[in-house]
Each structure stands twice: as C-alpha cells, then as structure tokens.
Design a protein around this motif. Structure first.
Motif, PDB file in Angstrom:
ATOM      1  N   ASP A 204     101.202  45.655  33.988  1.00  0.00           N
ATOM      2  CA  ASP A 204     100.413  46.514  33.104  1.00  0.00           C
ATOM      3  C   ASP A 204     101.285  47.119  32.010  1.00  0.00           C
ATOM      4  N   LEU A 205     102.493  47.559  32.402  1.00  0.00           N
ATOM      5  CA  LEU A 205     103.410  48.134  31.414  1.00  0.00           C
ATOM      6  C   LEU A 205     103.710  47.130  30.312  1.00  0.00           C
ATOM      7  N   PHE A 206     104.063  45.918  30.678  1.00  0.00           N
ATOM      8  CA  PHE A 206     104.428  44.933  29.663  1.00  0.00           C
ATOM      9  C   PHE A 206     103.206  44.449  28.880  1.00  0.00           C
ATOM     10  N   LYS A 207     102.047  44.467  29.498  1.00  0.00           N
ATOM     11  CA  LYS A 207     100.826  44.152  28.749  1.00  0.00           C
ATOM     12  C   LYS A 207     100.605  45.194  27.658  1.00  0.00           C
ATOM     13  N   VAL A 217     112.744  37.674  25.438  1.00  0.00           N
ATOM     14  CA  VAL A 217     114.054  38.243  25.741  1.00  0.00           C
ATOM     15  C   VAL A 217     114.051  39.764  25.653  1.00  0.00           C
ATOM     16  N   ALA A 218     113.062  40.334  24.975  1.00  0.00           N
ATOM     17  CA  ALA A 218     112.963  41.792  24.900  1.00  0.00           C
ATOM     18  C   ALA A 218     112.793  42.407  26.289  1.00  0.00           C
ATOM     19  N   ARG A 255     106.749  50.609  22.596  1.00  0.00           N
ATOM     20  CA  ARG A 255     106.198  49.399  21.978  1.00  0.00           C
ATOM     21  C   ARG A 255     106.802  49.192  20.588  1.00  0.00           C
ATOM     22  N   GLY A 256     106.964  50.283  19.876  1.00  0.00           N
ATOM     23  CA  GLY A 256     107.548  50.185  18.547  1.00  0.00           C
ATOM     24  C   GLY A 256     109.013  49.787  18.541  1.00  0.00           C
ATOM     25  N   LYS A 257     109.695  49.984  19.673  1.00  0.00           N
ATOM     26  CA  LYS A 257     111.124  49.640  19.775  1.00  0.00           C
ATOM     27  C   LYS A 257     111.353  48.184  20.169  1.00  0.00           C
ATOM     28  N   MET A 258     110.318  47.524  20.667  1.00  0.00           N
ATOM     29  CA  MET A 258     110.508  46.197  21.244  1.00  0.00           C
ATOM     30  C   MET A 258     111.031  45.177  20.235  1.00  0.00           C
ATOM     31  N   SER A 259     110.544  45.227  18.999  1.00  0.00           N
ATOM     32  CA  SER A 259     111.028  44.266  17.994  1.00  0.00           C
ATOM     33  C   SER A 259     112.502  44.494  17.687  1.00  0.00           C
ATOM     34  N   GLU A 260     112.924  45.764  17.647  1.00  0.00           N
ATOM     35  CA  GLU A 260     114.338  46.079  17.406  1.00  0.00           C
ATOM     36  C   GLU A 260     115.204  45.628  18.581  1.00  0.00           C
ATOM     37  N   VAL A 261     114.716  45.884  19.793  1.00  0.00           N
ATOM     38  CA  VAL A 261     115.445  45.478  20.990  1.00  0.00           C
ATOM     39  C   VAL A 261     115.617  43.959  21.022  1.00  0.00           C
TER      40      VAL A 261
END
Length: 370
Positions: A204-207, A217-218, A255-261
């Motif tokens: 659920d978290l990753f969804k 890879v994030a 969620r907003g950090k995932m692209s940077e990560v």
C-alpha cells in the motif's frame, strides 16, 4: 503469504522470486512433473526444473503480521526516544574539540568528517575508549570523560563534545504518517521496534508512492536510506531513519522525493552506498553468497546502463562454478562497471582484479576480435 509457481522457466521464475521478496512474499517455483530434487543451497532445498535450480520455501515460517489497534498506539515518550535514536542514524553527529589550556578555554573546532565517522563507529560498538588518527597524530578518545588525549605524553588533552544535527521533519506529523501503514510485527523486543510497515501495508505504501518495489531502483534507494535489515519490511526506527535522511514527514513529501532518489542512484551520486547496502539485504540468512540469477536481477536495477552487463551475466552463468556471487566479487563488479570503458581498453591484468574478471575479459576480447 506463499506463491506457488509450477514449472516456470529460469527468467520468469527468477523475476517472480525477485519481485516477491521485495513485496514481503515467499515464492516457491515448484518443479514440474519432470523436475527432481537435486540438493541443498545455503540450507534451502533446491530442485531442478529443466536445468535451473530454484529454492524451496525456507525452513522457518515468516513472523505473523498482526493488525495494530488503537489501544496499542505508540506513546509519545517512546516515539520521542525512537526519533532521537533514528535521527542519529540518519544524520550522524559531528564531533568537536577544544584545547585545554591555561587562560581562555579557546573555541570549539570540528573534527574532520573521517574522524567524526570513526568516533561514531566507537559509539555504535558501545566502546567507551578507542583510538583515532587525525593529521598523523594518534588520539585516544574517552567517551566517558569526553576528552581526546594525544598519544604524546606531554600533549594537552582536548575537551570533546557531540554536535547533534536535527532533520527538518515534524515528529508528530511523521508519527501520523507511520501509523497509517504500520502493523505489529514480532518479535516485540526487536531493536528497531515491535511494529513495521510490511506485507500488504508495504505494498500500500509503495502504491501510494507510485513506485513499483519490484522493478524501480527508487525502492532499493529508499530501503537503503532506512537501512532496513529485511527485504520488504520497514521497522519503526528504520522508517523514521529513512524519512529523517530524506527530510520528509508525509506521503506527499516522500512521493515528491522519489524521482530525486531514483536519479541519485542512476547518476551515480548515491550508487556506491545503495549498491553496497543491496548485497546485505538481499541475502537469505545464513547465506553469505547471492545466487547469480538473483544478482543479475539487482544488477539490472542498479547498473542498467552498463553495456557489458548482459554479456557478463550470460558468460558467468556458463562459466561460474556454483553460480553464486560473494561480497568481494559483488563490489568488484561495481568497480568494473563504473571505472572501465565498454571496450575494456583500460583493463589490465593486475592483482587488483579477481581472476574471474581476467577470464571474462579474455573471453570478451576473443569474441570481439579486440
């Protein structure tokens, strides 16, 4: 939960096992009628399925995940303590010193980062005294009296203090974020907490993060930021640690950090740390080696732009006895992938490279006529 997958071919089975482990599931590729039991791999029974060996379910049962009801909510004192411990893991303290001299006490000066890291290592090991080196001078660190004593008997001891760094997160908001996804997870005395984000809640978290934990890879990078000790599980202090490191306290922030990560890994900025972490979390205790097929799945995530990845994996699958990867070889693959060009023009057969690389390079050059 256990997934049964009967008679799958090698690439499909390895992909299912890889994704299933990330999602907190146990995956068993049961042999087809023609399959036969062939032996044991790190304490796990293996079966032959048309030339491929797949692990049967581990002998131990996974810990049951229990719903966390309101009566078991985390009290404020416990949460505060967990946050302080996790914050130190996410942002290790900086250490400072000042000379004990007559007259003015002097000013506090920071130790170099490498020295601070050594002192933090002493703390993690529970040592009260230990030696560190700074600028060629050996210092005896006494964490009980908070002094740093140079090895020279005539030198003046230096006063020592710890400078705590606080992440830019709201503890109350972070608690609400965590409690939305957490469930009780034995054992109750686990050092990272008696509860966790695991199983369906993990999915659920990753969804909600809009990230596929089996192919992105994030997900590995987030687990590395949490320093999670088990695949597909974020225990309480681990999750706090990851959020503190990324300075997020809501699902929208994360969620907003995932692209940077993700970009930090693919660009190489955080690749060494995430890569080194991955080997440890991917192992199935008591194993100390990673099956080649599993390693290849992680290389596809971590080293997608390495031109020789598929050729190396194919060659290793045919040539490597036992078809397993130990930690030293795992780390040397990163060095080969990031420091040697695709034509292997700068590769030289010196003692720094393992013999298996020499053999692969010889094979590759012969194939390409180089």
């Amino acid at each position: 939960q256990v997934i049964l997958a009967e008679g799958l071919s090698s690439p499909h089975a390895s992909q299912l096992i890889f994704q299933g482990r990330w999602q907190g599931l146990r995956v068993w590729n049961r042999p087809s009628a023609s399959g036969s039991r062939t032996g044991n791999f790190c304490g796990r029974t293996t079966y032959s399925t048309g030339g491929w060996r797949s692990p049967a379910p581990l002998g131990r049962s996974p810990s049951p995940i229990q719903a966390m009801d309101s009566s078991a909510a985390i009290d404020s004192v416990t949460w505060e303590s967990d946050c302080e411990s996790a914050f130190e893991m996410a942002l290790p303290p900086r250490w400072e010193f000042r000379d004990r001299a007559f007259g003015s006490p002097g000013i506090w000066r920071p130790f170099p980062e490498a020295v601070s890291a050594e002192i933090n290592a002493l703390v993690r090991r529970g040592q009260r005294r230990g030696n560190v080196s700074m600028g060629g001078v050996e210092l005896v660190i006494d964490l009980q009296d908070m002094v740093a004593m140079p090895s020279d008997q005539y030198a003046v001891p230096r006063m020592l203090r710890k400078s705590i760094r606080q992440p830019n997160v709201n503890k109350k908001t972070l608690k609400q974020f965590y409690m939305k996804y957490m469930e009780a997870l034995p054992p109750a005395d686990h050092p990272a907490g008696p509860d966790a984000i695991a199983g369906e809640k993990f999915l659920d978290l990753f969804k909600d993060l809009e990230v596929d934990p089996g192919t992105d890879v994030a997900a590995l990078a987030l687990a590395a930021a949490c320093n999670a000790s088990e695949m597909g599980v974020f225990r309480r202090r681990e999750f706090i640690c990851g959020c503190a490191a990324l300075e997020v306290d809501t699902i929208a922030d994360l969620r907003g950090k995932m692209s940077e990560v993700r970009e930090n890994v693919l660009s190489g900025k955080s690749l060494p740390e995430v890569y080194a972490y991955t080997f440890g979390v991917a192992l199935e205790p008591p194993c100390k080696v990673l099956p080649l097929e599993e390693a290849a799945q992680y290389w596809a995530l971590l080293l997608p732009s390495w031109p020789l990845r598929e050729e190396f994996c194919e060659w290793a699958g045919k040539q490597r006895k036992g078809k397993v990867i130990n930690k030293d070889l795992w780390m040397m693959v990163l060095k080969l992938a990031t420091e040697v060009p695709a034509d292997l023009s700068t590769y030289d057969e010196n003692p720094a490279w393992p013999v298996v690389f020499d053999e692969f390079v010889e094979y590759y050059r012969a194939q390409k006529g180089l």
